[in-house]
Design a protein around this motif. Structure first.
Motif, PDB file in Angstrom:
ATOM      1  N   VAL A  91      17.605 -33.478 -52.339  1.00 28.57           N
ATOM      2  CA  VAL A  91      18.901 -34.087 -52.643  1.00 28.57           C
ATOM      3  C   VAL A  91      19.925 -33.369 -51.777  1.00 28.57           C
ATOM      4  O   VAL A  91      20.269 -32.218 -52.035  1.00 28.57           O
ATOM      5  N   GLY A  92      20.380 -34.054 -50.748  1.00 28.73           N
ATOM      6  CA  GLY A  92      21.261 -33.398 -49.795  1.00 28.73           C
ATOM      7  C   GLY A  92      20.545 -32.245 -49.140  1.00 28.73           C
ATOM      8  O   GLY A  92      19.412 -32.375 -48.667  1.00 28.73           O
ATOM      9  N   ASP A  93      21.176 -31.063 -49.135  1.00 30.18           N
ATOM     10  CA  ASP A  93      20.559 -29.876 -48.549  1.00 30.18           C
ATOM     11  C   ASP A  93      19.757 -29.076 -49.572  1.00 30.18           C
ATOM     12  O   ASP A  93      19.233 -28.006 -49.242  1.00 30.18           O
ATOM     13  N   GLU A  94      19.685 -29.572 -50.800  1.00 30.93           N
ATOM     14  CA  GLU A  94      19.002 -28.848 -51.861  1.00 30.93           C
ATOM     15  C   GLU A  94      17.601 -29.401 -52.102  1.00 30.93           C
ATOM     16  O   GLU A  94      17.328 -30.579 -51.847  1.00 30.93           O
ATOM     17  N   ARG A  95      16.737 -28.525 -52.597  1.00 32.21           N
ATOM     18  CA  ARG A  95      15.387 -28.931 -52.992  1.00 32.21           C
ATOM     19  C   ARG A  95      15.181 -28.638 -54.469  1.00 32.21           C
ATOM     20  O   ARG A  95      15.615 -27.606 -54.971  1.00 32.21           O
ATOM     21  N   TYR A  96      14.507 -29.553 -55.141  1.00 30.05           N
ATOM     22  CA  TYR A  96      14.190 -29.392 -56.556  1.00 30.05           C
ATOM     23  C   TYR A  96      12.707 -29.688 -56.768  1.00 30.05           C
ATOM     24  O   TYR A  96      12.073 -30.371 -55.962  1.00 30.05           O
ATOM     25  N   VAL A  97      12.171 -29.171 -57.874  1.00 29.03           N
ATOM     26  CA  VAL A  97      10.775 -29.417 -58.227  1.00 29.03           C
ATOM     27  C   VAL A  97      10.751 -30.211 -59.531  1.00 29.03           C
ATOM     28  O   VAL A  97      11.341 -29.793 -60.528  1.00 29.03           O
ATOM     29  N   VAL A  98      10.076 -31.363 -59.506  1.00 29.49           N
ATOM     30  CA  VAL A  98       9.883 -32.158 -60.709  1.00 29.49           C
ATOM     31  C   VAL A  98       8.458 -31.907 -61.196  1.00 29.49           C
ATOM     32  O   VAL A  98       7.507 -32.090 -60.435  1.00 29.49           O
ATOM     33  N   ASP A 133      17.056 -38.148 -52.643  1.00 34.48           N
ATOM     34  CA  ASP A 133      17.149 -38.594 -51.255  1.00 34.48           C
ATOM     35  C   ASP A 133      15.784 -38.764 -50.612  1.00 34.48           C
ATOM     36  O   ASP A 133      15.567 -39.687 -49.829  1.00 34.48           O
ATOM     37  N   ASP A 134      14.846 -37.876 -50.934  1.00 35.06           N
ATOM     38  CA  ASP A 134      13.553 -37.939 -50.271  1.00 35.06           C
ATOM     39  C   ASP A 134      12.527 -37.166 -51.093  1.00 35.06           C
ATOM     40  O   ASP A 134      12.861 -36.315 -51.920  1.00 35.06           O
ATOM     41  N   LEU A 135      11.241 -37.474 -50.859  1.00 34.50           N
ATOM     42  CA  LEU A 135      10.148 -36.760 -51.496  1.00 34.50           C
ATOM     43  C   LEU A 135       9.585 -35.728 -50.536  1.00 34.50           C
ATOM     44  O   LEU A 135       9.466 -35.968 -49.341  1.00 34.50           O
ATOM     45  N   VAL A 179      19.037 -44.570 -65.484  1.00 36.63           N
ATOM     46  CA  VAL A 179      18.845 -43.927 -64.179  1.00 36.63           C
ATOM     47  C   VAL A 179      19.830 -42.775 -64.041  1.00 36.63           C
ATOM     48  O   VAL A 179      21.037 -42.949 -64.240  1.00 36.63           O
ATOM     49  N   ILE A 180      19.303 -41.589 -63.713  1.00 38.49           N
ATOM     50  CA  ILE A 180      20.117 -40.389 -63.537  1.00 38.49           C
ATOM     51  C   ILE A 180      20.320 -40.135 -62.055  1.00 38.49           C
ATOM     52  O   ILE A 180      19.356 -40.083 -61.292  1.00 38.49           O
ATOM     53  N   ASP A 181      21.573 -39.992 -61.636  1.00 32.19           N
ATOM     54  CA  ASP A 181      21.868 -39.652 -60.243  1.00 32.19           C
ATOM     55  C   ASP A 181      21.938 -38.127 -60.147  1.00 32.19           C
ATOM     56  O   ASP A 181      22.897 -37.506 -60.606  1.00 32.19           O
ATOM     57  N   LEU A 182      20.889 -37.518 -59.587  1.00 33.93           N
ATOM     58  CA  LEU A 182      20.783 -36.059 -59.562  1.00 33.93           C
ATOM     59  C   LEU A 182      21.931 -35.420 -58.773  1.00 33.93           C
ATOM     60  O   LEU A 182      22.421 -34.348 -59.130  1.00 33.93           O
ATOM     61  N   ALA A 183      22.381 -36.091 -57.699  1.00 30.19           N
ATOM     62  CA  ALA A 183      23.468 -35.539 -56.886  1.00 30.19           C
ATOM     63  C   ALA A 183      24.756 -35.438 -57.700  1.00 30.19           C
ATOM     64  O   ALA A 183      25.460 -34.424 -57.669  1.00 30.19           O
TER      65      ALA A 183
END
Length: 583
Positions: free
Chosen positions: A430-437, A508-510, A472-476
């Protein structure tokens, strides 16, 4: 030559607790109508060992009490005294007292002398009937003071709580089989060899062909994964450590509630990580208490319903697809859906006239403050139980579900990961950030046209997925992160599920799917809403691990779900305005 006995104290405390636990387990397993002679012998030996080991270290108060208890058990062993319900009660109270004495000795706290004197007097009175009263142990203190018994006051001495509810203590030390240690040593040797090979390539770069380098890196990866697996196995403990408390708990509850219950345990050897075992005790204890108090009928009520007067309570565990399943099953009256719904409406937890499925009604019992008990007792009725159980299970990245058949019983099912330290995750950007689901929460990933996202009056966005509107949740927006682009024709939505509630998370991307080592954000920084932990990526950056249940709460998904149910999508009541992504 004097010997410093304090060096043996730690061993004594550990072994004494093992003797006490074994004594409790053996007594609870006795068939009073046809007692097994070998079991009686084992009970006597456990008490005798406690007496001998305490005497060796001059713990005279423990020696004096266990001498009286040993005399009673010796009379039982010889067949001069019959072990009946009264005798079992005395032994159980003795178990609590010895455990409290050991805890007090270890903590340097005052000993429960009043309870000891009163309980010794009761055992001596029972022995008076057989004409065999034990004399004082040589070297022990004089006769203890006589005080009225109070098992309620003293069984909590040492901070361990009521019987069956003492916490699993894995903090001080763990016992590891020698073969596991040997396996680790062999693996460390392999790592040293691989490290030496890579070091030689660094010192002599002209020898570092690509094939040799790749071979070294492959071996390093293989050994690292093997090391991780072996260390994790050392941290694994059998769920027996939790289950072994239930026989005593059931025994005491049945006596208090005048109910008859046969406890059946299975899968005690199923292993879980130390961190999971330590947190599992309280939720399971509450489920067992809840089953006996609320679910299981009195013997007369069961007989009137054509059931055996003795109910059956089963607690089982097993592994399933890399996770551990634990079920608490009873053959009681089951959940009364009408009563639950009526109480929920009365408490304002459900709308009058609400048409809910049985599954939705059963889920109401997990709401904070909910209880169908007519009055508050020492066991239940305050409405602070099942919601805490669910919260504790969720804190372990697990799920809790229930199914019930009226008149036949209920089954509570807990689904847990093997460990909290390592989890399978899907990296998202999400943008310049990375998250783990957490991978276990993901159902699918889909591309969605922004024109198909609709905003409710509450502000939550929904998407029609195969005939069902999902929030739907917008993480950004939720985390205040600038997305890759301000507006898109399509967005990527990761559909996740928690307790049969499906929601979409806009990313934004996987990235890659991988195992990640979870570190506590709370211990290293402070609690962060929507975040269950953090992990270090290969490049040294930090990726936050998403807490799906908490995200659902933050985004107001429950309110959105209620709004969706109140609308008629076919009639056009959902606001058709497309969702515009905001930076």
């Amino acid at each position: 030559m004097s010997i410093d006995q304090e060096q043996f104290y730690e061993i004594f405390f550990e072994e004494s607790r093992e003797h006490v636990d074994e004594l409790e387990k053996l007594v609870l397993g006795i068939d009073l109508d046809a007692p097994d002679r070998e079991a009686i012998q084992a009970i006597f030996r456990a008490a005798h060992s406690l007496k001998g080991e305490s005497a060796a270290l001059d713990f005279t108060e423990i020696t004096s009490f266990t001498h009286v208890l040993e005399t009673f058990l010796d009379r039982v062993r010889a067949g001069d005294t019959r072990l009946d319900a009264t005798g079992v009660d005395l032994v159980m109270r003795s178990v609590d007292l010895v455990r409290a004495m050991v805890d007090a000795r270890e903590a340097g706290a005052p000993l429960p002398e009043a309870a000891s004197g009163a309980l010794q007097a009761q055992i001596r009175a029972l022995l008076d009937q057989t004409g065999d009263v034990p004399q004082a142990v040589p070297g022990a203190e004089g006769a203890p003071e006589q005080f009225p018994a109070d098992v309620a006051a003293d069984r909590t001495a040492g901070g361990r709580g009521a019987p069956g509810e003492r916490p699993v203590d894995l903090e001080h030390s763990i016992r590891v089989p020698v073969d596991k240690i040997d396996g680790l040593m062999n693996l460390v040797g392999e790592l040293v060899i691989t490290q030496g090979m890579l070091a030689e390539l660094r010192e002599k770069p002209h020898l570092a062909g690509e094939t040799l380098l790749m071979r070294g890196l492959d071996e390093l990866e293989h050994h690292t994964r093997d090391l991780q697996d072996r260390v994790m196995r050392i941290r694994m403990f059998p769920v027996r450590l939790v289950f072994e408390r239930f026989p005593r708990l059931v025994h005491d509850l049945c006596r208090s509630l005048q109910k008859k219950v046969r406890l059946e345990l299975s899968g005690e050897s199923t292993e879980l990580d130390k961190s999971v075992i330590e947190k599992l005790g309280d939720p399971l204890i509450h489920l067992v208490r809840n089953a006996i108090d609320h679910g299981i009928e009195t013997p007369d009520a069961r007989a009137a319903a054509g059931k055996p007067r003795t109910a059956t309570l089963r607690v089982g565990a097993w592994q399933e697809q890399g996770r551990v399943i634990i079920e608490v099953l009873d053959d009681g009256q089951g959940l009364n859906a009408e009563k639950i719904l009526a109480k929920a409406v009365e408490e304002g937890l459900a709308e009058p006239g609400a048409r809910l499925t049985d599954e939705q009604i059963h889920a109401l019992i997990f709401l904070p403050g909910f209880s169908t008990a007519a009055s508050v007792s020492a066991i239940s009725g305050r409405g602070v139980g099942m919601d805490v159980v669910r919260s504790n299970i969720e804190s372990m990245h697990g799920t809790l579900s229930v199914r019930s058949t009226p008149g036949q019983g209920a089954v509570f099912r807990i689904d847990l990961p093997l460990t909290l330290a390592i989890l399978d995750g899907q990296m998202v950007h999400v943008g310049d950030e990375r998250y783990v689901v957490p991978l276990m929460s993901i159902i699918e990933s889909i591309q969605v046209r922004t024109a198909e996202l609709h905003r409710l009056v509450s502000g939550c966005n929904v998407y029609p997925l195969r005939g069902e509107y999902i929030p739907v949740i917008d993480l950004a927006r939720l985390f205040g992160v600038t997305p890759a682009e301000g507006h898109r024709v399509t967005v990527l939505v990761v559909v996740v599920e928690h307790e049969r509630e499906r929601v979409g998370i806009v990313v934004d991307d996987l990235g890659v799917q991988q195992q990640v080592v979870s570190k506590s954000v709370e211990e290293n920084y402070q609690p962060v809403d929507g975040v269950g932990g953090a992990t270090i990526c290969g490049d040294g950056s930090v990726a936050l691990i998403l807490d799906v249940p908490d995200l659902i709460r933050m985004a107001g998904v429950q309110q959105a779900r209620a709004e969706i149910r109140s609308l008629d999508p076919a009639g056009g009541e959902i606001d058709p305005r497309p969702h515009a992504r905001e930076g």
